[in-house]
Design an enzyme around this catalytic site. Structure first.
Site, short mmCIF file in Angstrom:
data_model
loop_
_atom_site.label_atom_id
_atom_site.label_comp_id
_atom_site.label_asym_id
_atom_site.label_seq_id
_atom_site.Cartn_x
_atom_site.Cartn_y
_atom_site.Cartn_z
N GLU A 192 0.52 -16.27 -21.23
CA GLU A 192 -0.25 -14.92 -21.67
C GLU A 192 -1.42 -14.39 -21.01
O GLU A 192 -1.57 -13.12 -21.00
CB GLU A 192 -0.81 -15.38 -23.12
CG GLU A 192 -1.14 -14.32 -24.10
CD GLU A 192 -2.65 -13.73 -24.05
OE1 GLU A 192 -3.19 -12.72 -24.67
OE2 GLU A 192 -3.56 -14.57 -23.25
N ASP A 243 -1.57 -21.62 -22.36
CA ASP A 243 -2.33 -21.25 -21.04
C ASP A 243 -3.69 -20.85 -21.28
O ASP A 243 -4.02 -20.52 -22.32
CB ASP A 243 -1.40 -20.45 -20.07
CG ASP A 243 -1.08 -18.90 -20.70
OD1 ASP A 243 -1.13 -18.75 -21.85
OD2 ASP A 243 -1.43 -18.08 -19.86
#
Lengths: 357, 357
Positions: free
Chosen positions: A130, A72
């Site tokens: 994350e 991400d």
């Protein structure tokens, strides 16, 4: 938008990964693309858990290394699609995710597809969420649902480290210090008690605090204790009855989060302190034999990692872990986020050298 | 909801006024009701400007007194409709506006209707938008569009003063003190400069400041210098590059707003200071002959007004002005706002005694 092609250069793969929208919470498509590339490779066993993908070799080798990266990014800000640009004659890939951390993921994916006969068994992990609250973190989730997948003797996290090995990481503690007062109309201030004035010793102590530099297993970790937010007051004519100072302590991995909290409570003695976030640091663990071999293969002097990273999750499981990825961490999340192509190539070369039998 | 009936008791009129919604910006209906009651009275010339109403006697008397009150309230908070209650055996009217300042307006409306032959010519003013930004204030607007209506030898503002005469008012200055820094990731705090830490001397100076009590024309005005708001920081992991402290100085009417600003700039020497609001104070002006007569008629020792009020607008025009109204100013805007009925009656009696020929 090009489909992912893991036979392309790592730089091209980086660009393709960046151009797939993958802000935290929106990782399905990029995870689908990764699955599509890896699922049929005979040397990998591929598992998927939500948008976290684990690909393992299972050659019965005596040692296993975990290599991980998050898929991400933080929100884009007019910096996607990526583009190539030159800076001081050096080619860069510019745009959201180039540093944090599609460059590292690109190298990992390329090597995962290519290294069918590595010198150690490999567990590749690419995970979601994350960049947001730790409770959503894909690696965190997987460590609860499939702890067996975390078996390993050494771990490498592809977080940006300028292509150098950065060992362990500082821990991270956030607290809120609060002062209370009594609300009153500011025309009759003597009826109230000013909570913002009462917070002045907190700021004085923080301003006068001298953060330490602490050697841990040969690396020198710099600490920091900072007010990161302050708020108080409700109107221009009211004596405030509450002031909150949010304080962030980045502490060296010589101490536990408990010890760090005790230190902050000591600095703020006399004030109400609430802990809002606590993350253990990670010792560098560079004395592990696999770590020594890895360092010898990739070269360069290891450095400490100042920012908290998911290496701490491996460290907490007793697995020595380092950060090793292309890109300057100070450009992560930056609107001008960009990675030198040479660093992507260096990291690819370093990992391939070490992992090839 | 009862229609306004100016032959009722001032307490009943207060209740009726409170029960007409009249939060700032929503004064049309209450202004319409007032107009309807006064427009046909032969002894008054009535003007309307937006939701501000001026009613004048014009008997050619040598002296003219302006008596004013605002018709808006701060937002209600489950405290309308009003109700009667007893506290320690004393009857109160409870609810939004009872103190600030429908009680004062009720007395004024009742006397405006009744006193067809006063001892001085009277200019009654009821105005909108007092509880919000000064640029919207109906009295302020009228002073620009119809300065002729402000002619007078003395002014009485019906702001709550516990039924005592409160002379003049403190001035009001608001500034924002700003500190700047350099943003950085809090894991590498040494790359940045912390703007919140840089604000610590501002809070220390305010906490150590000892406000003065200053006699002006026989009244002792208490000052106050307070942080009323503070803000800084953008995220839990970023060294803040900006901190803003909003500071409110309530200054005695011995000094101009210029002098007050110079004083605050002196206290905050070395810091960036922006003035966001400035209002002159008002000297009590109690040595004026009409003021002396008024004091003698209503009785009691005059006191200073600490809060800024629109008396300063009259003072700026050279008209001595006092505050005189029912209700405890410390209950203004309070969720438990309430006025003793006895104070409404006292103020009615005081004004009638003085104004009756």
């Amino acid at each position: 938008m090009p489909r992912l092609d893991l036979s392309a250069s790592a730089a091209s793969i980086t660009q393709a990964l960046c151009d797939i929208p993958s802000v935290s919470g929106d990782e399905r498509r990029i995870a689908d693309e990764i699955m599509a590339q890896l699922a049929d490779l005979p040397h990998l066993h591929v598992h998927r858990d939500g948008d976290t993908i684990v690909a393992r070799t299972d050659r019965g080798l005596p040692q296993r290394v975990v290599i991980a990266g998050h898929i991400d990014t933080v929100p884009i800000n007019d910096n996607v699609p990526t583009r190539l640009l030159d800076q001081d004659g050096e080619p860069y890939l510019w745009g959201r995710g180039t540093v944090d951390m599609k460059g590292g993921v690109a190298v990992q994916l390329k090597l995962a597809a290519e290294l069918s006969d590595p010198r150690v068994d490999l567990t590749w992990m690419w995970y979601d969420h994350e960049e947001v609250d730790a409770s959503l973190n894909g690696l965190n989730r997987l460590s609860r649902t499939r702890p067996d997948l975390f078996a390993g003797d050494f771990a490498i996290l592809g977080e940006p480290s300028n292509g150098r090995v950065e060992g362990g990481c500082n821990g991270n503690l956030r607290v809120i210090a609060r002062t209370h007062g009594v609300r009153a109309h500011s025309a009759r201030a003597w009826v109230g008690e000013n909570a913002i004035h009462a917070a002045s010793p907190i700021l004085v102590r923080l301003a006068e605090y001298r953060p330490r530099e602490i050697p841990v297993e040969g690396l020198r970790y710099r600490e920091g204790l900072n007010a990161v937010r302050i708020s108080g007051g409700i109107a221009g004519n009211v004596i405030p009855d509450l002031c909150e100072v949010e304080i962030n302590y980045r502490f060296a991995p010589d101490k536990s989060a408990d010890a760090a909290e005790a230190h902050v409570r000591d600095v703020l003695a006399g004030f109400e302190v609430e802990v809002v976030d606590r993350a253990e640091g990670a010792r560098p663990g560079l004395d592990a034999p696999l770590a020594q071999e890895f360092l010898a293969a990739v070269g360069g002097e290891p450095r400490p990692k100042y920012g908290w990273t998911d290496v701490a999750r491996f460290s907490a499981l007793g697995i020595p872990a380092v950060n090793y990825g292309p890109g300057d961490p100070s450009l992560a999340h930056h609107d001008q986020e960009r990675v030198p192509l040479a660093q992507i190539e260096d990291v690819e070369r370093g990992l391939r050298t070490w992992l090839t039998r």
